[in-house]
Design an enzyme around this catalytic site. Structure first.
Site, PDB file in Angstrom:
ATOM      1  N   TYR A 113      39.877  28.183  38.007  1.00 46.62           N
ATOM      2  CA  TYR A 113      39.560  29.469  37.695  1.00 46.62           C
ATOM      3  C   TYR A 113      39.442  30.291  38.847  1.00 46.62           C
ATOM      4  O   TYR A 113      40.124  31.662  38.937  1.00 46.62           O
ATOM      5  CB  TYR A 113      38.380  29.726  36.696  1.00 46.62           C
ATOM      6  N   SER A 116      37.844  38.683  39.167  1.00 46.40           N
ATOM      7  CA  SER A 116      36.337  38.268  38.810  1.00 46.40           C
ATOM      8  C   SER A 116      35.582  38.281  39.963  1.00 46.40           C
ATOM      9  O   SER A 116      36.078  38.004  41.206  1.00 46.40           O
ATOM     10  CB  SER A 116      36.559  37.004  38.053  1.00 46.40           C
TER      11      SER A 116
END
Length: 304
Positions: free
Chosen positions: A193, A180
Site C-alpha cells: 500500500y 496517503s
C-alpha cells in the site's frame, strides 16, 4: 582549542539559522495555503476548466465527499465505482441537493486496462475539467505482513491496478490524485500500500512538471486519518477529520499548492510527525518492535 570552539559555534549558528528558516517557511506556507481565504481560487476559476468533474471511488468516503463538494461548487459530476446501486443512489442525491447533472460509470478498477474503454465511452462528449483519482485499496483490512494474506499474487495485482494504474491516465485541466501519508516513507505492515502511494506521489509530481506548460494542474493529496470505511471504526475527533470537512478544505488548496495533506489538522500532524518520528525510526528494530506490539494489541486494526 579556541579555534575548534569557534568552528563549533559557527556550525551551531548555521544549523540554528537553517532550522529557523525552515520553520518560518513551514509556518508561512501553512498560513498561505490553509488560513487565507483571499488567496483561494474562486468557484468560477474551477468551473472555467470544464463543466464536468470525474470522481473515481465516488460512492463512499473521500470520493463521495469530493463528488458532493464539486457539485456544490457548480460542476456536473461523473461518478465512477463498481457498485451500480450505490452509484445511482449518489447520483440521485447530488441532483436533488445541488441541481447538477450526473452520469454514472460502473467499473471495477482491479480489472486492469480493459476498463478504460468503458470509461472513455462513458465520458464521450463531456467537457471534463476536473479529474479526482480517489479509488484505492489495501490488501487486508488489518495491518499485516505481505505474505500473511491469502492469494498474495492476486491481491498484489489488484492493488497495483487499483492504486497505480488508475492514476496513470493523464487528462487535461485539473487532476487531483488522492494518495496517503504512507507515501512519505516505508511502512512495515503496509508495504505494498505504501509503495503504491509513493508511486502516486512521485508520478503526480513528475507529470505535473511535464504538462504544466500545457495548462494541466496536477495536485497530490496525502491525507492522514479521515473518517472512511478504510479507517473504520475510527470516528471524527482531534486527529481524525470527517470526509466532508476534508474534501472542502482540500479543494480550497487547489491552485495554491501541488502537494498537500488536504487540511490544516493534517498539515500540523505532518509537521509533528516529521520532527518527532524521522523516517529511519519506522524501519529500525525498535520502531518495528513498537509497531508490531501495537498491531498485536489491536491498536492499529482498520487503520492506514
Amino acid at each position: 582549542m579556541e579555534v575548534e570552539w569557534d568552528a563549533l559555534r559557527v556550525l551551531g549558528a548555521v544549523t540554528a539559522l537553517f532550522l529557523l528558516l525552515w520553520a518560518t517557511w513551514a509556518v508561512g506556507s501553512t498560513v498561505y495555503i490553509y488560513l487565507l481565504p483571499q488567496a483561494r481560487r474562486s468557484n468560477h476559476w474551477l468551473r472555467a476548466h470544464g463543466a464536468w468533474a470525474v470522481v473515481t471511488g465516488a460512492t463512499s468516503g473521500i470520493g463521495k465527499a469530493y463528488a458532493h463538494e464539486l457539485a456544490r461548487r457548480g460542476l456536473n459530476v461523473v461518478l465512477i465505482s463498481r457498485d451500480l446501486s450505490k452509484l445511482k443512489h449518489e447520483a440521485k442525491e447530488i441532483e436533488g441537493l445541488y441541481g447538477k447533472r450526473t452520469r454514472v460509470i460502473q467499473v471495477d478498477f482491479t480489472g486492469g486496462l480493459e476498463i478504460y474503454e468503458t470509461i472513455e465511452a462513458g465520458l464521450k462528449g463531456l467537457e471534463v475539467g476536473v479529474l479526482v483519482n480517489n479509488v484505492g485499496q489495501k490488501y487486508t483490512p488489518r495491518l499485516s505482513k505481505l505474505l500473511d494474506c491469502e492469494d498474495t499474487a492476486k491481491k498484489l495485482q489488484d492493488i497495483i491496478n487499483c492504486n497505480m494504474v488508475s492514476v496513470a491516465q493523464v487528462s487535461q485541466g485539473i487532476i487531483i490524485n488522492i494518495s496517503s501519508v504512507a507515501d512519505r516513507r516505508p511502512y512495515p505492515y503496509l508495504a505494498v500500500y505504501a509503495a503504491t502511494k509513493a508511486f502516486v506521489r512521485s508520478f503526480s509530481v513528475a507529470v505535473g512538471v511535464e504538462y504544466r506548460s500545457k495548462g494541466v494542474t496536477v495536485q497530490t493529496v496525502s491525507p492522514f486519518l479521515v473518517e472512511t470505511n478504510m479507517t473504520y471504526p475510527m470516528k471524527k475527533g482531534l486527529l481524525v477529520v470527517s470526509s466532508e470537512d476534508f474534501a472542502r478544505q482540500a479543494l480550497d488548496t487547489l491552485g495554491l499548492t501541488s502537494e498537500t495533506t488536504g487540511c490544516l489538522s493534517h498539515a500540523v500532524q505532518d509537521f509533528l510527525l516529521t520532527m518527532l518520528l524521522p523516517s529511519w525510526f519506522f524501519i529500525s528494530p525498535r520502531g518495528f518492535f513498537l509497531l508490531e506490539s501495537c498491531n498485536v494489541a489491536g491498536f492499529l486494526s482498520q487503520r492506514t
